[in-house]
Scaffold this active site. Sequence first.
Site, PDB file in Angstrom:
ATOM      1  N   GLY A 222       0.792  -1.230   0.000  1.00 32.50           N
ATOM      2  CA  GLY A 222       0.000   0.000   0.000  1.00 32.50           C
ATOM      3  C   GLY A 222       0.824   1.279   0.000  1.00 32.50           C
ATOM      4  O   GLY A 222       0.339   2.315   0.435  1.00 32.50           O
ATOM      5  N   LYS A 223       2.039   1.241  -0.519  1.00 31.67           N
ATOM      6  CA  LYS A 223       2.872   2.444  -0.543  1.00 31.67           C
ATOM      7  C   LYS A 223       2.270   3.506  -1.460  1.00 31.67           C
ATOM      8  O   LYS A 223       2.114   4.659  -1.084  1.00 31.67           O
ATOM      9  CB  LYS A 223       4.298   2.102  -1.014  1.00 31.67           C
ATOM     10  CG  LYS A 223       5.001   1.119  -0.108  1.00 31.67           C
ATOM     11  CD  LYS A 223       6.392   0.785  -0.609  1.00 31.67           C
ATOM     12  CE  LYS A 223       6.390   0.005  -1.908  1.00 31.67           C
ATOM     13  NZ  LYS A 223       5.871  -1.357  -1.768  1.00 31.67           N
ATOM     14  N   THR A 224       1.948   3.081  -2.670  1.00 34.21           N
ATOM     15  CA  THR A 224       1.360   4.018  -3.621  1.00 34.21           C
ATOM     16  C   THR A 224       0.041   4.568  -3.080  1.00 34.21           C
ATOM     17  O   THR A 224      -0.221   5.771  -3.139  1.00 34.21           O
ATOM     18  CB  THR A 224       1.133   3.309  -4.967  1.00 34.21           C
ATOM     19  OG1 THR A 224       2.334   2.647  -5.342  1.00 34.21           O
ATOM     20  CG2 THR A 224       0.749   4.285  -6.039  1.00 34.21           C
ATOM     21  N   HIS A 439       4.962 -38.122  -2.054  1.00 32.19           N
ATOM     22  CA  HIS A 439       5.765 -36.917  -1.856  1.00 32.19           C
ATOM     23  C   HIS A 439       5.061 -35.955  -0.884  1.00 32.19           C
ATOM     24  O   HIS A 439       5.636 -35.533   0.116  1.00 32.19           O
ATOM     25  CB  HIS A 439       6.001 -36.246  -3.215  1.00 32.19           C
ATOM     26  CG  HIS A 439       6.786 -34.977  -3.155  1.00 32.19           C
ATOM     27  ND1 HIS A 439       8.073 -34.880  -3.602  1.00 32.19           N
ATOM     28  CD2 HIS A 439       6.459 -33.743  -2.698  1.00 32.19           C
ATOM     29  CE1 HIS A 439       8.511 -33.647  -3.425  1.00 32.19           C
ATOM     30  NE2 HIS A 439       7.540 -32.931  -2.866  1.00 32.19           N
ATOM     31  N   GLU A 440       3.802 -35.655  -1.182  1.00 29.33           N
ATOM     32  CA  GLU A 440       3.067 -34.705  -0.336  1.00 29.33           C
ATOM     33  C   GLU A 440       2.806 -35.287   1.042  1.00 29.33           C
ATOM     34  O   GLU A 440       2.889 -34.584   2.047  1.00 29.33           O
ATOM     35  CB  GLU A 440       1.752 -34.286  -1.000  1.00 29.33           C
ATOM     36  CG  GLU A 440       1.908 -33.556  -2.338  1.00 29.33           C
ATOM     37  CD  GLU A 440       2.797 -32.318  -2.257  1.00 29.33           C
ATOM     38  OE1 GLU A 440       2.866 -31.679  -1.189  1.00 29.33           O
ATOM     39  OE2 GLU A 440       3.461 -32.010  -3.270  1.00 29.33           O
TER      40      GLU A 440
END
Length: 632
Positions: A222-224, A439-440
């Site tokens: 949220g800088k802009t 794998h998971e």
Amino acid sequence: MDKNKKTPQNKLPTPKFGSQIAIAILIFIGITLAYSLLSTPAEKIKSLTIGDVATGVNAGTIEKIEVSGSDVSILFKDKTKGETKKELENSMSETLTRYGVTADKLALTPIEVKTESGFVYWLMNILPFLLPVLLIGFFLWMMTRQAKGQGMQAFTFGQSKARITNPDDKKNKVTFKDVAGAKEAKQELEEIVDFLKNPKKFLDIGAQIPKGVLLTGHPGTGKTLLARAVAGEAEVPFFHLSGSEFVEMFVGVGASRVRDLFKMAKKASPSIVFIDEIDAVGRVRGTGVGGGNDEREQTLNQILVEMDGFEPTEKVIVMAATNRSDVLDPALLRPGRFDRRVTLDLPDRSDREAILTIHARKKPFAEDVNLKVIAERTPGFSGADLYSLMNESAILAAREERKTVAQMDLVRSIEKVMMGPERKSHLLSKAEKEITAYHEAGHALVASVLPYADPVHKVSIVSRGRAGGYTLKLPLEDRKLQSKKEFLDDIAMSLGGYVAEEMVLGDITTGPSNDLQVATNLARAMVTRWGMSDTIGPIALESDGGQTLFGRGVNDKEYSEKMSAVIDGEVKKIMDDALDVARKVLTEKRHILDAIAKKLIEVETLEQDEYNKIIIEHGITPKMKDPEIIKA
Ligand code: ADP
Ligand code: MG
Ligand code: ZN
């Protein structure tokens, strides 16, 4: 200021360039045709010699002779016409006399001499030369018009391309109310707002007002938005330009854009100049790989010059934003320039809820929606992520022809924002499905068994984005600090997939490559940044930004080759230990691994409670989260 607004006629739709050329060519052909038609006589004109004319005069067959300059036209009594040329300096009668025409015969034939200084005469002579010139001019005119219509930069050289938001522009107005959370940042900026509103109060008491404010923080925090909000609160004009827009197309434009921008801002003061993504021009000078970038440096220099050049009484505040404050040139951060720094953090749980609430304002929600739960489930999301989550959920609801957004839409959107869309079309073969499931399951089981790993929230073998399958874990709370024990368990969990493949397949696929990368990076950071290796101890060998390609150079390590070898050894040790831990867990609990994998092959996705049911059956107590989250 006005010169920057496009005039309305520039916005009028201009026809396609191609069709304009076609029209011009048609006009050209038309003119040529008309010209040649006009100059071609309708009747046949014989060309004669002066001798023929003399004979005609003597014979009395000529009714009239017309002389205009050296052109002679003859009308015979039988209404036929002829033409000839004479020398300019001799008169017609003299010429005929020399050809043996007698004076009395000559007297019988009228000779009309036309003067040729008339406008039409000149026009007829000049037109063949004038016409091409006119046509070329017409083309040029049309092309410049065209170019202007497209906002061609060649003609607007140097002028700042800043977008301006005026305070009376109600539609684009943003205030602090539109920015959720970010309490400290807003407090800092209140002061700036106050100054822009009543500069006199500050100047009377001799207070120095900061010239520059630098907003830093992750992308999407949220800088802009906040910079706009400052302008909205203070009700002053807001000049907005992105760092990359300074440096464009023409060399030398950047510096002159800066000059124009500041000139405009001063004229409109009190005002705010906002340079977004300033790292595009503001990187450390003189160390760029490949000899640096002069254009960028000149632009940066000009910014520095402008900031030094105006007095505090000038009431122009320069704001800038970047997510790479680590690569900025130190000159920018010197007192008197961007000496105020406001950092925006990723939002915490309550801020996330507030941001969700703001973006929920215009959306119709079903009764069951609970934004608090969504906020709980989205640690690490930025404001921009939350915004896109809200948007995705509305899209989901609309696609399923519903009038309101339900909680389920929001929950599904979380994963979409996090991992990319599900790839239902990507079908796994039976063997691939089995490998992915193991794998998971390996990741999930290691996470459930190790005490400091985060609880498992969802396991799936439906591929998403670039991942073949995924295991989502959820930190128990938002944390700013993580401990060594947590990191070690995290690394072991990342290796769970690798170990499971190795055990079941007796082989390794390319599946775990990303896991290995994540784990190795973490291990390296533990050693070089956080002082978590016993052998090396608490020394920070690398700074937070890591290695930057531009700005700082790639090979300026802050330690020796020897240390480098020690680091590699330490990283390897951490990885090996974690691998042993994962192997031990999965070998001991192979039957649970099989159970989870089997279920995964069957249903493909296990939500938290389904998963917990399996491990509880086998005597593992799942780590508990807030009861509310389990309900959701
Ligand atoms: P940045 O400039 O830091 O990359 P932006 O200001 O462009 O981020 O934020 C992108 C979008 O995310 C904003 O337009 C807004 O919709 C949303 N957003 C980010 N932070 C917040 C916040 N604190 N409150 C409300 N919305 C936010
Ligand atoms: Mg931005
Ligand atoms: Zn994995």
